[in-house]
Design a protein around this motif. Structure first.
Motif, PDB file in Angstrom:
ATOM      1  N   LYS A   7       2.739   8.998  -0.251  1.00  0.00           N
ATOM      2  CA  LYS A   7       1.673   8.223   0.352  1.00  0.00           C
ATOM      3  C   LYS A   7       0.808   7.458  -0.539  1.00  0.00           C
ATOM      4  O   LYS A   7       0.212   6.333  -0.332  1.00  0.00           O
ATOM      5  CB  LYS A   7       0.700   9.191   1.334  1.00  0.00           C
ATOM      6  CG  LYS A   7       1.367   9.695   2.504  1.00  0.00           C
ATOM      7  CD  LYS A   7       0.360  10.534   3.234  1.00  0.00           C
ATOM      8  CE  LYS A   7       1.034  11.158   4.430  1.00  0.00           C
ATOM      9  NZ  LYS A   7       0.077  12.042   5.280  1.00  0.00           N
ATOM     10  N   GLY A   8       0.626   7.981  -1.701  1.00  0.00           N
ATOM     11  CA  GLY A   8      -0.259   7.341  -2.790  1.00  0.00           C
ATOM     12  C   GLY A   8       0.613   5.764  -3.219  1.00  0.00           C
ATOM     13  O   GLY A   8      -0.140   4.902  -3.241  1.00  0.00           O
ATOM     14  N   VAL A   9       1.783   6.139  -3.301  1.00  0.00           N
ATOM     15  CA  VAL A   9       2.525   4.843  -3.871  1.00  0.00           C
ATOM     16  C   VAL A   9       2.686   3.732  -2.663  1.00  0.00           C
ATOM     17  O   VAL A   9       2.512   2.688  -3.013  1.00  0.00           O
ATOM     18  CB  VAL A   9       3.882   5.417  -4.634  1.00  0.00           C
ATOM     19  CG1 VAL A   9       4.816   4.059  -4.686  1.00  0.00           C
ATOM     20  CG2 VAL A   9       3.844   5.988  -5.757  1.00  0.00           C
ATOM     21  N   THR A  10       3.031   4.341  -1.696  1.00  0.00           N
ATOM     22  CA  THR A  10       2.989   3.474  -0.245  1.00  0.00           C
ATOM     23  C   THR A  10       1.457   2.597  -0.222  1.00  0.00           C
ATOM     24  O   THR A  10       1.646   1.669  -0.176  1.00  0.00           O
ATOM     25  CB  THR A  10       3.266   4.268   0.860  1.00  0.00           C
ATOM     26  OG1 THR A  10       4.358   4.969   0.790  1.00  0.00           O
ATOM     27  CG2 THR A  10       3.141   3.292   2.161  1.00  0.00           C
ATOM     28  N   GLU A  11       0.508   3.285  -0.288  1.00  0.00           N
ATOM     29  CA  GLU A  11      -0.824   2.693  -0.310  1.00  0.00           C
ATOM     30  C   GLU A  11      -0.928   1.871  -1.357  1.00  0.00           C
ATOM     31  O   GLU A  11      -1.617   0.625  -1.118  1.00  0.00           O
ATOM     32  CB  GLU A  11      -1.946   3.852  -0.436  1.00  0.00           C
ATOM     33  CG  GLU A  11      -3.315   3.313   0.232  1.00  0.00           C
ATOM     34  CD  GLU A  11      -3.204   2.978   1.741  1.00  0.00           C
ATOM     35  OE1 GLU A  11      -4.265   2.227   2.207  1.00  0.00           O
ATOM     36  OE2 GLU A  11      -2.227   3.541   2.611  1.00  0.00           O
ATOM     37  N   GLN A  12      -0.443   2.033  -2.359  1.00  0.00           N
ATOM     38  CA  GLN A  12      -0.610   1.092  -3.608  1.00  0.00           C
ATOM     39  C   GLN A  12       0.186  -0.253  -3.570  1.00  0.00           C
ATOM     40  O   GLN A  12      -0.495  -1.052  -3.592  1.00  0.00           O
ATOM     41  CB  GLN A  12      -0.168   1.684  -4.981  1.00  0.00           C
ATOM     42  CG  GLN A  12      -1.166   2.849  -5.729  1.00  0.00           C
ATOM     43  CD  GLN A  12      -0.482   3.352  -7.127  1.00  0.00           C
ATOM     44  OE1 GLN A  12       0.730   3.431  -7.046  1.00  0.00           O
ATOM     45  NE2 GLN A  12      -1.427   4.109  -7.699  1.00  0.00           N
ATOM     46  N   VAL A  13       1.368   0.117  -2.798  1.00  0.00           N
ATOM     47  CA  VAL A  13       2.165  -1.259  -2.487  1.00  0.00           C
ATOM     48  C   VAL A  13       1.433  -2.050  -1.444  1.00  0.00           C
ATOM     49  O   VAL A  13       1.496  -3.271  -1.597  1.00  0.00           O
ATOM     50  CB  VAL A  13       3.351  -0.832  -1.811  1.00  0.00           C
ATOM     51  CG1 VAL A  13       4.319  -1.937  -1.463  1.00  0.00           C
ATOM     52  CG2 VAL A  13       4.175  -0.178  -3.123  1.00  0.00           C
ATOM     53  N   LYS A  14       0.863  -1.218  -0.534  1.00  0.00           N
ATOM     54  CA  LYS A  14       0.302  -2.051   0.756  1.00  0.00           C
ATOM     55  C   LYS A  14      -0.933  -2.786   0.008  1.00  0.00           C
ATOM     56  O   LYS A  14      -1.449  -4.039   0.261  1.00  0.00           O
ATOM     57  CB  LYS A  14      -0.296  -1.154   1.728  1.00  0.00           C
ATOM     58  CG  LYS A  14       1.102  -0.837   2.495  1.00  0.00           C
ATOM     59  CD  LYS A  14       0.680   0.427   3.729  1.00  0.00           C
ATOM     60  CE  LYS A  14      -0.820   0.653   3.918  1.00  0.00           C
ATOM     61  NZ  LYS A  14      -1.083   1.858   5.029  1.00  0.00           N
ATOM     62  N   GLY A  15      -1.869  -2.291  -0.936  1.00  0.00           N
ATOM     63  CA  GLY A  15      -2.665  -2.735  -1.408  1.00  0.00           C
ATOM     64  C   GLY A  15      -2.495  -4.113  -2.373  1.00  0.00           C
ATOM     65  O   GLY A  15      -3.066  -5.155  -2.302  1.00  0.00           O
ATOM     66  N   LYS A  16      -1.290  -3.942  -3.101  1.00  0.00           N
ATOM     67  CA  LYS A  16      -0.900  -5.384  -3.834  1.00  0.00           C
ATOM     68  C   LYS A  16      -0.391  -6.293  -2.796  1.00  0.00           C
ATOM     69  O   LYS A  16      -0.960  -7.535  -3.225  1.00  0.00           O
ATOM     70  CB  LYS A  16       0.360  -4.713  -4.825  1.00  0.00           C
ATOM     71  CG  LYS A  16       0.197  -3.944  -5.661  1.00  0.00           C
ATOM     72  CD  LYS A  16       1.043  -4.355  -7.000  1.00  0.00           C
ATOM     73  CE  LYS A  16       0.653  -3.567  -8.251  1.00  0.00           C
ATOM     74  NZ  LYS A  16      -0.557  -4.243  -8.862  1.00  0.00           N
ATOM     75  N   VAL A  17       0.182  -5.976  -1.535  1.00  0.00           N
ATOM     76  CA  VAL A  17       0.373  -7.035  -0.769  1.00  0.00           C
ATOM     77  C   VAL A  17      -0.961  -7.809  -0.162  1.00  0.00           C
ATOM     78  O   VAL A  17      -0.858  -8.766  -0.139  1.00  0.00           O
ATOM     79  CB  VAL A  17       1.273  -6.369   0.257  1.00  0.00           C
ATOM     80  CG1 VAL A  17       1.533  -7.484   1.737  1.00  0.00           C
ATOM     81  CG2 VAL A  17       2.632  -5.959  -0.150  1.00  0.00           C
ATOM     82  N   ASN A  18      -1.672  -6.884   0.310  1.00  0.00           N
ATOM     83  CA  ASN A  18      -2.972  -7.252   0.910  1.00  0.00           C
ATOM     84  C   ASN A  18      -3.855  -8.246  -0.109  1.00  0.00           C
ATOM     85  O   ASN A  18      -4.488  -9.222   0.045  1.00  0.00           O
ATOM     86  CB  ASN A  18      -4.048  -6.316   1.187  1.00  0.00           C
ATOM     87  CG  ASN A  18      -3.556  -5.844   2.581  1.00  0.00           C
ATOM     88  OD1 ASN A  18      -3.190  -6.500   3.529  1.00  0.00           O
ATOM     89  ND2 ASN A  18      -3.745  -4.513   2.932  1.00  0.00           N
TER      90      ASN A  18
END
Length: 63
Positions: A7-18
């Protein structure tokens, strides 16, 4: 790898996209949201890492 790490890595990726979308569209709010998501993702991944380390240490030290 445990669910907190994933979940942490997923959130980091979503954050980079945003963050990238915010920069491209000149939307500071979206960019800030991305930065915050990345920070939250790093914290969650670190928590997951700590849980894994504790579990590994317990296995090593088990009789």
């Amino acid at each position: 790898m445990n669910k907190d790490q994933v979940k942490g890595v997923t959130e980091q990726v979503k954050g980079k996209v945003n963050e990238a979308v915010g920069k491209v569209t000149d939307n500071p709010g979206k960019e800030l949201k991305g930065d915050l998501q990345q920070g939250a993702g790093k914290v969650q991944k670190a928590y997951g890492d700590a849980k894994e380390d504790a579990k590994d240490n317990a296995k090593r030290n088990a009789p």
